[in-house]
Motif scaffolding. Structure first.
Motif, PDB file in Angstrom:
ATOM      1  N   UNK A 196       0.843  -1.195   0.000  1.00  0.00           N
ATOM      2  CA  UNK A 196       0.000   0.000   0.000  1.00  0.00           C
ATOM      3  C   UNK A 196       0.876   1.242   0.000  1.00  0.00           C
ATOM      4  N   UNK A 197       0.549   2.182  -0.883  1.00  0.00           N
ATOM      5  CA  UNK A 197       1.300   3.434  -0.959  1.00  0.00           C
ATOM      6  C   UNK A 197       0.636   4.491  -0.084  1.00  0.00           C
ATOM      7  N   UNK A 198       1.456   5.229   0.629  1.00  0.00           N
ATOM      8  CA  UNK A 198       0.975   6.294   1.507  1.00  0.00           C
ATOM      9  C   UNK A 198       1.810   7.548   1.275  1.00  0.00           C
ATOM     10  N   UNK A 199       1.360   8.646   1.876  1.00  0.00           N
ATOM     11  CA  UNK A 199       2.049   9.938   1.741  1.00  0.00           C
ATOM     12  C   UNK A 199       2.269  10.303   0.269  1.00  0.00           C
ATOM     13  N   UNK A 200       1.228  10.078  -0.532  1.00  0.00           N
ATOM     14  CA  UNK A 200       1.322  10.350  -1.969  1.00  0.00           C
ATOM     15  C   UNK A 200       1.257  11.861  -2.205  1.00  0.00           C
ATOM     16  N   UNK A 201       2.269  12.390  -2.882  1.00  0.00           N
ATOM     17  CA  UNK A 201       2.351  13.831  -3.137  1.00  0.00           C
ATOM     18  C   UNK A 201       2.716  14.074  -4.597  1.00  0.00           C
ATOM     19  N   UNK A 233       3.853  16.544  -7.713  1.00  0.00           N
ATOM     20  CA  UNK A 233       4.705  17.728  -7.849  1.00  0.00           C
ATOM     21  C   UNK A 233       4.468  18.415  -9.191  1.00  0.00           C
ATOM     22  N   UNK A 234       4.778  19.704  -9.289  1.00  0.00           N
ATOM     23  CA  UNK A 234       4.537  20.454 -10.539  1.00  0.00           C
ATOM     24  C   UNK A 234       5.308  19.926 -11.748  1.00  0.00           C
ATOM     25  N   UNK A 235       6.421  19.231 -11.529  1.00  0.00           N
ATOM     26  CA  UNK A 235       7.228  18.745 -12.651  1.00  0.00           C
ATOM     27  C   UNK A 235       6.775  17.366 -13.128  1.00  0.00           C
ATOM     28  N   UNK A 236       5.499  17.028 -12.880  1.00  0.00           N
ATOM     29  CA  UNK A 236       4.898  15.766 -13.321  1.00  0.00           C
ATOM     30  C   UNK A 236       5.590  14.548 -12.724  1.00  0.00           C
ATOM     31  N   UNK A 237       5.924  14.652 -11.446  1.00  0.00           N
ATOM     32  CA  UNK A 237       6.410  13.500 -10.685  1.00  0.00           C
ATOM     33  C   UNK A 237       5.516  13.336  -9.463  1.00  0.00           C
ATOM     34  N   UNK A 238       5.607  12.184  -8.827  1.00  0.00           N
ATOM     35  CA  UNK A 238       4.828  11.909  -7.626  1.00  0.00           C
ATOM     36  C   UNK A 238       5.703  11.150  -6.639  1.00  0.00           C
ATOM     37  N   UNK A 239       5.616  11.535  -5.377  1.00  0.00           N
ATOM     38  CA  UNK A 239       6.387  10.885  -4.317  1.00  0.00           C
ATOM     39  C   UNK A 239       5.453  10.039  -3.456  1.00  0.00           C
ATOM     40  N   UNK A 240       6.009   8.981  -2.883  1.00  0.00           N
ATOM     41  CA  UNK A 240       5.198   8.098  -2.027  1.00  0.00           C
ATOM     42  C   UNK A 240       6.101   7.204  -1.176  1.00  0.00           C
ATOM     43  N   UNK A 241       5.532   6.718  -0.120  1.00  0.00           N
ATOM     44  CA  UNK A 241       6.138   5.662   0.691  1.00  0.00           C
ATOM     45  C   UNK A 241       5.305   4.406   0.494  1.00  0.00           C
ATOM     46  N   UNK A 242       5.955   3.310   0.191  1.00  0.00           N
ATOM     47  CA  UNK A 242       5.225   2.062  -0.027  1.00  0.00           C
ATOM     48  C   UNK A 242       5.464   1.124   1.156  1.00  0.00           C
ATOM     49  N   UNK A 243       4.382   0.835   1.843  1.00  0.00           N
ATOM     50  CA  UNK A 243       4.468  -0.029   3.014  1.00  0.00           C
ATOM     51  C   UNK A 243       4.118  -1.467   2.644  1.00  0.00           C
ATOM     52  N   UNK A 244       4.767  -2.396   3.311  1.00  0.00           N
ATOM     53  CA  UNK A 244       4.526  -3.814   3.051  1.00  0.00           C
ATOM     54  C   UNK A 244       4.281  -4.551   4.366  1.00  0.00           C
ATOM     55  N   UNK A 245       3.342  -5.443   4.322  1.00  0.00           N
ATOM     56  CA  UNK A 245       3.014  -6.280   5.484  1.00  0.00           C
ATOM     57  C   UNK A 245       2.889  -7.724   5.015  1.00  0.00           C
ATOM     58  N   UNK A 246       3.231  -8.642   5.887  1.00  0.00           N
ATOM     59  CA  UNK A 246       3.229 -10.059   5.533  1.00  0.00           C
ATOM     60  C   UNK A 246       2.331 -10.840   6.490  1.00  0.00           C
ATOM     61  N   UNK A 277       8.576   0.504   5.175  1.00  0.00           N
ATOM     62  CA  UNK A 277       8.494   1.001   3.803  1.00  0.00           C
ATOM     63  C   UNK A 277       9.834   0.814   3.110  1.00  0.00           C
ATOM     64  N   UNK A 278       9.815   0.965   1.794  1.00  0.00           N
ATOM     65  CA  UNK A 278      11.021   0.737   0.984  1.00  0.00           C
ATOM     66  C   UNK A 278      11.768   2.027   0.677  1.00  0.00           C
ATOM     67  N   UNK A 279      11.434   3.084   1.388  1.00  0.00           N
ATOM     68  CA  UNK A 279      12.092   4.365   1.143  1.00  0.00           C
ATOM     69  C   UNK A 279      11.196   5.291   0.343  1.00  0.00           C
ATOM     70  N   UNK A 280      11.547   6.563   0.322  1.00  0.00           N
ATOM     71  CA  UNK A 280      10.747   7.570  -0.368  1.00  0.00           C
ATOM     72  C   UNK A 280      11.089   7.571  -1.858  1.00  0.00           C
ATOM     73  N   UNK A 281      10.172   7.047  -2.657  1.00  0.00           N
ATOM     74  CA  UNK A 281      10.335   7.033  -4.108  1.00  0.00           C
ATOM     75  C   UNK A 281       9.686   8.277  -4.713  1.00  0.00           C
ATOM     76  N   UNK A 282      10.348   8.869  -5.681  1.00  0.00           N
ATOM     77  CA  UNK A 282       9.750   9.910  -6.519  1.00  0.00           C
ATOM     78  C   UNK A 282       9.867   9.431  -7.958  1.00  0.00           C
TER      79      UNK A 282
END
Length: 512
Positions: A100-105, A107-120, A216-221
């Motif tokens: 599940x992705x959270x903290x989805x943001x 940006x004006x330069x047509x990118x998006x940032x998120x944290x992807x959380x994983x549970x088992x 999470x797997x780190x902040x991806x943009x």
């Protein structure tokens, strides 16, 4: 005359209708693919307005599973005496993976940032065994630390060995699968976290996957594809970094490709699948192997090249990942607290055969141990995924650390795991309808128009030809007028007017 006029109208009507259908069908041949591609682009862009695809990207609905196999050491005492380790594979122990992705943001330069959380979540019905099963594996805290301390002063190594004895830590662990996976209580871990904070990756219980669950797997943009669809899903930065610092060359430190879930559309057989893996601490790249079909959907299968984990001697671009050992091993110590850890394919598949000589009980095959991703090339959406990796510990005898005994130098397999998932159910049906059935229907429609149009034109030509033949071969015939006169009729030609027939004899009951 009326018959001839009707024939002409039919001929013209068929010809015009046929021509229009051929033109329309031909236009569809060229415009149809453009329409389909345009719809694909609109639906794939990461945008909350694209309800279906956005929700699929945000909360991956495809069931993912992690299957874990342990290498149970059958002869730990003999290994300490210098003999070859003998292992048996135990498992799989299967866990359902929730992404599940959270903290989805955005940006004006047509990118998006998120944290992807994983549970088992453990799946007993899919597992061979239970989390309570007991297995024996090398103790990373002892044997890993011994190698790390190899070049330290002898007195330091003696002190480390004494610390192990104080906390009753031996060279091998015999614990339950659940403890080894998600952590177990260790007084040594508590001691190290208190007096040497940051030395261990985990601040709580120590386990092979303790830092994975509920993390999470780190902040991806990544790029949304709005400005350029060919950039969609490609990583712009990870944790604010556009390049890594773990490795020795700029090429090895590059963050390439996507985040590993989707790729840009309109792929060809020359395309590759680059992606950045935080768990492997580097970018990886798969190559095209073959075509295939899944539930009627065409796919391309991509696999790992033999050079993926090759050492610098066998494949020069990988020199930056060294210090290396045999080909088939990736040294990840630089991003694993300097612990002597190596990643490989399961059972040392595609690795230097000498690695198999050091450990008994390994049997690599492509079907069971090779990794692959099946991609729908038109959209870049994975249909079937199987990522298989093995975690290995480099261990040896270290003087001053009595716990290492006479252990021979060996890269010891500990576990291997497979992360797999495939599109199924309602998603597969929707995918098949929108991306296979509808384009196929459009293709059939365009060729039907062309076929019907050509048939209509052919029919018009046949009608026109038969009309000309009928007029040329029209025979003489008689007809009776209202008063019973039998008149012999002749075709009128320009050479013979009605007056020229006045000299012809005819039979009549009437007097002149």
């Amino acid at each position: 005359m009326s018959t001839a006029m009707n024939t002409s109208k039919i001929t013209i009507g068929l010809f015009v209708a046929g021509t229009l259908m051929v033109v329309f069908g031909t236009i569809l041949v060229f415009v149809g693919p453009i329409i389909i591609d345009d719809q694909i682009v609109k639906n794939l862009v990461i945008d909350p307005k694209n309800e279906m695809t956005y929700s699929m990207w945000k909360d991956v609905p495809v069931p993912f599973f992690m299957s874990v196999y342990f290498f149970n050491v059958l002869n730990p005492a003999e290994v300490l005496a210098g003999e070859k380790p003998m292992v048996e594979q135990r498992g799989p122990y299967v866990y359902r993976k929730r992404i599940q992705k959270q903290n989805i943001t955005f940006h004006p330069n047509d990118t998006v940032s998120y944290l992807e959380y994983r549970r088992y979540f453990f799946e007993p019905s899919m597992s061979v065994g239970n989390e309570s099963d007991v297995v024996t594996i090398p103790n990373m805290l002892v044997l890993g630390a011994a190698v790390m301390m190899e070049n330290m002063p002898y007195a330091v190594r003696l002190m480390v060995s004494a610390t192990f004895k104080t906390f009753k830590e031996g060279p091998f662990l015999t614990k339950s699968v659940g403890e080894l996976m998600w952590g177990y209580d260790s007084k040594l871990v508590d001691f190290l976290n208190k007096w040497l904070p940051g030395m261990l990756p985990s601040t709580g219980k120590f386990g092979l996957f303790s830092e994975f669950n509920n993390s999470n797997t780190g902040l991806f943009t990544i790029h949304t594809g709005k400005d350029n669809i060919h950039l969609i899903h490609k990583v712009d930065s990870w944790n604010g970094l556009t390049k890594l610092t773990n490795w020795r060359t700029p090429q090895c430190n590059m963050i390439n490709g996507t985040a590993g879930q989707m790729w840009p559309p309109f792929m060809t057989k020359q395309s590759t699948l680059p992606f950045y893996s935080p768990d492997a601490c580097r970018s990886l790249e798969l190559i095209y192997q073959r075509e295939g079909i899944m539930a009627g959907i065409p796919l391309y299968r991509y696999v790992a090249p033999k050079t993926m984990f090759a050492n610098g001697s066998d494949y020069a671009p990988n020199e930056g990942f060294c210090p290396c050992r045999q080909s088939g091993l990736l040294n990840v110590s630089s991003c694993r607290s300097n612990a002597p850890m190596f990643i490989s394919h399961p059972h040392f598949y595609n690795a230097d055969p000498v690695l198999l000589d050091y450990v008994l009980g390994l049997h690599p095959t492509e079907d069971q141990h090779g990794l692959f991703i099946d991609i729908h090339p038109m959209t870049g959406v994975p249909l079937n995924v199987s990522i298989r990796l093995q975690l290995n510990l480099y261990m040896k005898s270290v003087s001053g650390v009595g716990e290492t005994g006479k252990i021979s130098e060996v890269v010891m397999p500990m576990i291997w795991f497979e992360e797999s998932g495939y599109i199924d159910g309602e998603i597969l049906t929707t995918f098949h309808t929108n991306l296979v059935v509808l384009p196929m229907v459009m293709e059939y429609v365009q060729y039907c128009f062309i076929g019907l149009g050509l048939a209509s034109i052919l029919a018009a030509l046949l009608v026109y030809h038969s009309g000309k033949t009928f007029k040329r071969d029209l025979p003489c015939r008689t007809q009776t007028d209202e008063v019973g006169v039998h008149v012999k009729l002749f075709p009128i030609t320009p050479e013979k007017t009605p007056q020229s027939y006045q000299s012809q004899e005819f039979d009549s009951d009437m007097n002149t």
